[in-house]
Design a protein around this motif. Structure first.
Motif, mmCIF file in Angstrom:
data_model
loop_
_atom_site.group_PDB
_atom_site.id
_atom_site.type_symbol
_atom_site.label_atom_id
_atom_site.label_comp_id
_atom_site.label_asym_id
_atom_site.label_seq_id
_atom_site.Cartn_x
_atom_site.Cartn_y
_atom_site.Cartn_z
ATOM 1 N N PHE A 95 -4.974 -0.871 -13.114
ATOM 2 C CA PHE A 95 -4.144 -0.559 -11.949
ATOM 3 C C PHE A 95 -4.584 -1.415 -10.765
ATOM 4 O O PHE A 95 -5.764 -1.732 -10.637
ATOM 5 C CB PHE A 95 -4.307 0.912 -11.559
ATOM 6 C CG PHE A 95 -3.727 1.866 -12.551
ATOM 7 C CD1 PHE A 95 -2.403 2.271 -12.446
ATOM 8 C CD2 PHE A 95 -4.494 2.337 -13.616
ATOM 9 C CE1 PHE A 95 -1.853 3.135 -13.376
ATOM 10 C CE2 PHE A 95 -3.952 3.203 -14.550
ATOM 11 C CZ PHE A 95 -2.628 3.613 -14.432
ATOM 12 N N ALA A 96 -3.637 -1.752 -9.899
ATOM 13 C CA ALA A 96 -4.001 -2.392 -8.629
ATOM 14 C C ALA A 96 -4.756 -1.356 -7.804
ATOM 15 O O ALA A 96 -4.488 -0.166 -7.899
ATOM 16 C CB ALA A 96 -2.749 -2.848 -7.896
ATOM 17 N N ARG A 97 -5.721 -1.815 -6.986
ATOM 18 C CA ARG A 97 -6.655 -0.847 -6.427
ATOM 19 C C ARG A 97 -6.053 0.125 -5.422
ATOM 20 O O ARG A 97 -6.426 1.284 -5.386
ATOM 21 C CB ARG A 97 -7.914 -1.493 -5.860
ATOM 22 C CG ARG A 97 -7.739 -2.446 -4.738
ATOM 23 C CD ARG A 97 -9.036 -2.601 -3.964
ATOM 24 N NE ARG A 97 -9.225 -1.510 -3.039
ATOM 25 C CZ ARG A 97 -8.637 -1.421 -1.852
ATOM 26 N NH1 ARG A 97 -7.804 -2.356 -1.455
ATOM 27 N NH2 ARG A 97 -8.880 -0.405 -1.070
ATOM 28 N N ILE A 98 -5.111 -0.296 -4.603
ATOM 29 C CA ILE A 98 -4.583 0.661 -3.624
ATOM 30 C C ILE A 98 -3.760 1.727 -4.347
ATOM 31 O O ILE A 98 -3.836 2.912 -4.045
ATOM 32 C CB ILE A 98 -3.753 -0.028 -2.509
ATOM 33 C CG1 ILE A 98 -4.572 -1.138 -1.845
ATOM 34 C CG2 ILE A 98 -3.317 1.001 -1.468
ATOM 35 C CD1 ILE A 98 -3.836 -1.884 -0.747
ATOM 36 N N SER A 118 0.826 -1.217 0.000
ATOM 37 C CA SER A 118 0.000 0.000 0.000
ATOM 38 C C SER A 118 0.853 1.257 0.000
ATOM 39 O O SER A 118 0.339 2.348 0.061
ATOM 40 C CB SER A 118 -0.878 0.015 1.245
ATOM 41 O OG SER A 118 -0.073 0.194 2.392
ATOM 42 N N MET A 136 -13.736 10.925 -8.490
ATOM 43 C CA MET A 136 -12.294 11.102 -8.662
ATOM 44 C C MET A 136 -11.995 12.483 -9.252
ATOM 45 O O MET A 136 -11.029 13.134 -8.880
ATOM 46 C CB MET A 136 -11.733 10.041 -9.605
ATOM 47 C CG MET A 136 -11.967 8.635 -9.143
ATOM 48 S SD MET A 136 -11.246 8.430 -7.534
ATOM 49 C CE MET A 136 -11.316 6.705 -7.332
ATOM 50 N N GLU A 168 2.471 4.522 -0.247
ATOM 51 C CA GLU A 168 2.212 5.709 -1.044
ATOM 52 C C GLU A 168 3.519 6.224 -1.634
ATOM 53 O O GLU A 168 3.525 7.054 -2.540
ATOM 54 C CB GLU A 168 1.583 6.774 -0.139
ATOM 55 C CG GLU A 168 0.518 7.575 -0.824
ATOM 56 C CD GLU A 168 -0.456 8.164 0.171
ATOM 57 O OE1 GLU A 168 -1.381 7.442 0.585
ATOM 58 O OE2 GLU A 168 -0.288 9.327 0.558
ATOM 59 N N ASN A 218 -5.398 10.266 -4.650
ATOM 60 C CA ASN A 218 -5.292 10.984 -3.381
ATOM 61 C C ASN A 218 -4.120 11.959 -3.343
ATOM 62 O O ASN A 218 -4.194 13.002 -2.717
ATOM 63 C CB ASN A 218 -5.180 9.995 -2.216
ATOM 64 C CG ASN A 218 -6.504 9.307 -1.922
ATOM 65 O OD1 ASN A 218 -7.558 9.741 -2.381
ATOM 66 N ND2 ASN A 218 -6.458 8.245 -1.154
ATOM 67 N N TYR A 235 -4.278 2.778 -7.314
ATOM 68 C CA TYR A 235 -5.279 3.633 -7.966
ATOM 69 C C TYR A 235 -5.758 4.721 -7.004
ATOM 70 O O TYR A 235 -5.746 5.904 -7.324
ATOM 71 C CB TYR A 235 -6.439 2.737 -8.417
ATOM 72 C CG TYR A 235 -7.515 3.413 -9.216
ATOM 73 C CD1 TYR A 235 -7.413 3.536 -10.599
ATOM 74 C CD2 TYR A 235 -8.661 3.903 -8.599
ATOM 75 C CE1 TYR A 235 -8.420 4.140 -11.339
ATOM 76 C CE2 TYR A 235 -9.672 4.506 -9.333
ATOM 77 C CZ TYR A 235 -9.551 4.625 -10.701
ATOM 78 O OH TYR A 235 -10.544 5.226 -11.431
ATOM 79 N N ARG A 236 -6.146 4.291 -5.783
ATOM 80 C CA ARG A 236 -6.593 5.250 -4.757
ATOM 81 C C ARG A 236 -5.495 6.246 -4.451
ATOM 82 O O ARG A 236 -5.722 7.450 -4.400
ATOM 83 C CB ARG A 236 -6.857 4.528 -3.432
ATOM 84 C CG ARG A 236 -8.055 3.727 -3.312
ATOM 85 C CD ARG A 236 -8.167 3.223 -1.861
ATOM 86 N NE ARG A 236 -8.774 4.205 -0.998
ATOM 87 C CZ ARG A 236 -10.051 4.214 -0.661
ATOM 88 N NH1 ARG A 236 -10.861 3.264 -1.092
ATOM 89 N NH2 ARG A 236 -10.541 5.150 0.130
ATOM 90 N N ASN A 237 -4.311 5.714 -4.181
ATOM 91 C CA ASN A 237 -3.196 6.568 -3.768
ATOM 92 C C ASN A 237 -2.868 7.613 -4.818
ATOM 93 O O ASN A 237 -2.596 8.763 -4.495
ATOM 94 C CB ASN A 237 -1.953 5.714 -3.498
ATOM 95 C CG ASN A 237 -2.076 4.891 -2.229
ATOM 96 O OD1 ASN A 237 -2.971 5.114 -1.420
ATOM 97 N ND2 ASN A 237 -1.182 3.932 -2.057
#
Ligand code: SF4
Lengths: 169, 418
Positions: A87-90, A66, A145, A68, A97, A92-94
């Motif tokens: 993209f891998a989901r974490i 995970s 997003m 960042e 963010n 993607y979020r990062n």
């Protein structure tokens, strides 16, 4: 937003250990991290990458941890966007963010070559390959997003939300 | 609805929701470690708030490079300590009381069934074994949740995995999950919830369930989850520090995909370099020599894992040119292993028996590989460079197979040794 740059190609399942190996994670200084970006995938990459470049990979970019530090290292190295089939989901979020623009496009992943000049029209989801005079479509960015991006990342978004919540009624 | 959907609904004040929906949900518990917390704390400060959402629901666990391996690592760990002091947080775990986060929190009853949990660590998915919705996020997500007690989620589609039949000897939770990842690939469950069920899961002890849910992320899953039952109740009732809720999946819940596995066909399974999905039956790898064995990590560092390894290595010696490193995941496990005589078994065999740390799992310290060296480990990732030099190799296995390999200096099945 228009992003124009030179392409670096990578393959499937580029994991977070390849993006920034754990041995460098005893610091979180972006400049330090940038010195080792993608080093285990291509050891010369930190020396070759230039400000404004764009990474294009295949499936599951950013899988694994995970940390960042991965999108931070990419951003700090001057890479302005990453395009992949998925993209891998974490990751993607990062990326959203912290404000690293990422785009999902099978076509761009399949048809671009290393060194091509491309131009991404982020609002319309269109990727132009200037070198080859081709045009590809990227998946639309979900509206939440877009809200995060226009707020300037999750922290700014959170600040705004808290300000609204804390307003006297 | 599925159990995952129900927990997300309950935490976002909704009666019902469906996959794809974006929600803002209240979290019950959040955690971060010495790698992810420093960035999170920086981001938190930018928000500018003077308080956190709940002082007793935020865990800071220095475990990756702790005990502090060098000055930089010590500086990172110090940030966690100083922040915890300044904000009077109830759950800071200093070296000596800490353990690997994903073993420690369930053991201490700090995460419980029905919870919605986020952690700035990808293996936060481990707690799904208790019937919680638990997923890894980044530092910025953690920072925002620390301030607000909320996090945004996209409701995942659920995928069901049914395990039936009979387990082969020495085959356990690790083999089931490695086999599954081998079947669907490292992105086979991307963005999805992985729900494990079936007659084998219903009889699987908690430690093996934790191992399975721990590795959901290795298939790209957002979370792994098991509907709680009597085994869950038996595990949590003596530990839980809070009230807990058992959720279950409706009979007519929707799954994007259902896969069934006849466990009698699942052999002892090993993941070969450099992807967890690159699985082979252990038996086919007997030509592969190894330099290092690691038994530990949030995947397989629990007392049952140490017992399994000790059972194989008891009275034997580690091969002359092999180093074996055994790392209990928490202080409690460490003490228990000493009391039960497991520490003695390992040390007599010629292994080191160390204080809890993530250490070698991420190539941090306490067992890093040189160029060309090869390890078999009970950890969860074998990406190139994960345990050290970019040209080293990691094979992943269950504890008994790793222990057998220590004796013969090559990948071996337990039967060859005991
Ligand atoms: S043991 Fe390994 S996988 Fe687990 S939390 Fe530590 S570094 Fe991560």
């Amino acid at each position: 937003m228009i992003l124009k740059g030179r392409v670096w190609k990578f393959g499937n399942n580029i994991d977070t250990d390849a993006i920034i190996p754990a041995r460098y994670l005893n610091t979180s200084d972006p400049k330090e991290l940038a010195k080792h970006v993608m080093e285990d995938a291509d050891k010369d990459f930190p020396a070759k990458v230039k400000k404004g470049d764009i990474i294009i990979a295949e499936n599951n970019f950013g899988c694994g941890s995970s940390r960042e530090h991965a999108p931070i290292a990419i951003k700090a190295a001057g890479v302005q966007a990453v395009i992949a089939k998925s993209f891998a989901r974490i990751f993607y979020r990062n990326a959203f963010n912290i404000g690293l623009p990422i785009f999902e496009s099978d076509e761009a992943s399949e048809k671009t070559k290393q060194g091509d000049e491309i131009e991404i029209d982020a609002d319309r989801g269109i990727i132009k390959n200037i070198t080859k005079n081709e045009q590809y479509i990227s998946k639309p960015i979900p509206s939440f997003m877009q809200e995060l991006i226009s707020a300037g990342g999750l922290i700014e978004w959170t600040k705004r939300k808290m300000a609204i919540l804390n307003q006297p009624t | 609805m599925t159990i995952s959907e129900k927990i997300l609904a309950a935490h976002s004040g909704k009666e019902a929701l469906s996959p794809g929906e974006l929600i803002n949900a209240q979290v019950d518990f959040i955690l971060a470690n010495d790698i992810t917390a420093p960035i999170a704390i920086d981001e938190f400060k930018k928000i500018g708030t003077q308080s956190v959402f709940n002082k007793d629901r935020i865990a800071f666990i220095p475990d990756h490079f702790a005990p502090q391996k060098d000055i930089k690592a010590a500086e990172q760990c110090k940030i966690l300590k100083e922040f915890s002091k300044a904000f009077d947080l109830g759950l800071y775990f200093e070296v000596g009381r800490m353990g690997i986060e994903h073993a420690l929190l369930p053991e201490e009853g700090l995460v419980v069934p029905g919870d919605l949990i986020i952690g700035a660590d990808s293996h936060t998915c481990t707690y799904g074994a208790l019937g919680a919705f638990s997923t890894g996020v980044g530092s910025t997500d953690f920072a925002s949740a620390m301030a607000t007690g909320e996090c945004w989620f996209k409701v995942p589609e659920s995928m069901k995995f049914i395990y039936y039949g009979k387990l082969n000897k020495w085959v356990g939770g690790k083999d089931l999950i490695l086999h599954t990842i081998g079947d669907i690939g490292v992105d086979g469950a991307l963005y999805r919830a992985m729900e494990f069920e079936g007659e084998i899961i219903r009889m699987l002890p908690m430690h093996a369930r934790l191992t399975m849910c721990n590795m959901a992320i290795e298939a790209g899953g957002k979370n792994g989850i098991i509907v709680p039952d009597e085994i869950t109740e038996g595990y949590v009732k003596k530990r839980a520090k809070r009230k807990y809720n058992f959720y279950s999946s409706d009979k007519d819940a929707t799954y994007v995909e259902v896969r069934e596995y006849d466990c009698s066909k699942i052999p002892i399974t090993v993941s070969c370099p450099h992807l967890p999905s690159n699985t082979k039956p252990a038996e086919e790898l007997s030509q592969v020599t190894v330099d290092q064995i690691v038994i530990g990590s949030c995947t397989n560092g629990r007392i049952e894992d140490l017992r399994e390894a000790a059972q194989v290595i008891k009275g034997k010696k580690v091969h002359d040119y092999v180093r074996m490193i055994v790392i209990p995941a928490t202080q409690k496990i460490y003490l228990q292993a000493v009391k039960e005589g497991l520490a003695e078994i390992f040390i007599n065999a010629g292994a080191v028996f160390s204080t809890p740390t993530c250490g070698p799992c991420l190539g941090g310290h306490m067992g890093v590989l040189a160029e060309g060296e090869r390890a078999i480990a009970t950890t969860n990732r074998n990406f190139a460079g994960r345990m050290g030099h970019p040209k080293s190799e990691v094979y992943l296995s269950n504890p008994s197979t790793a222990a057998a390999s220590a004796v013969l200096g090559r990948i071996s099945i337990p039967e060859e040794v005991v």
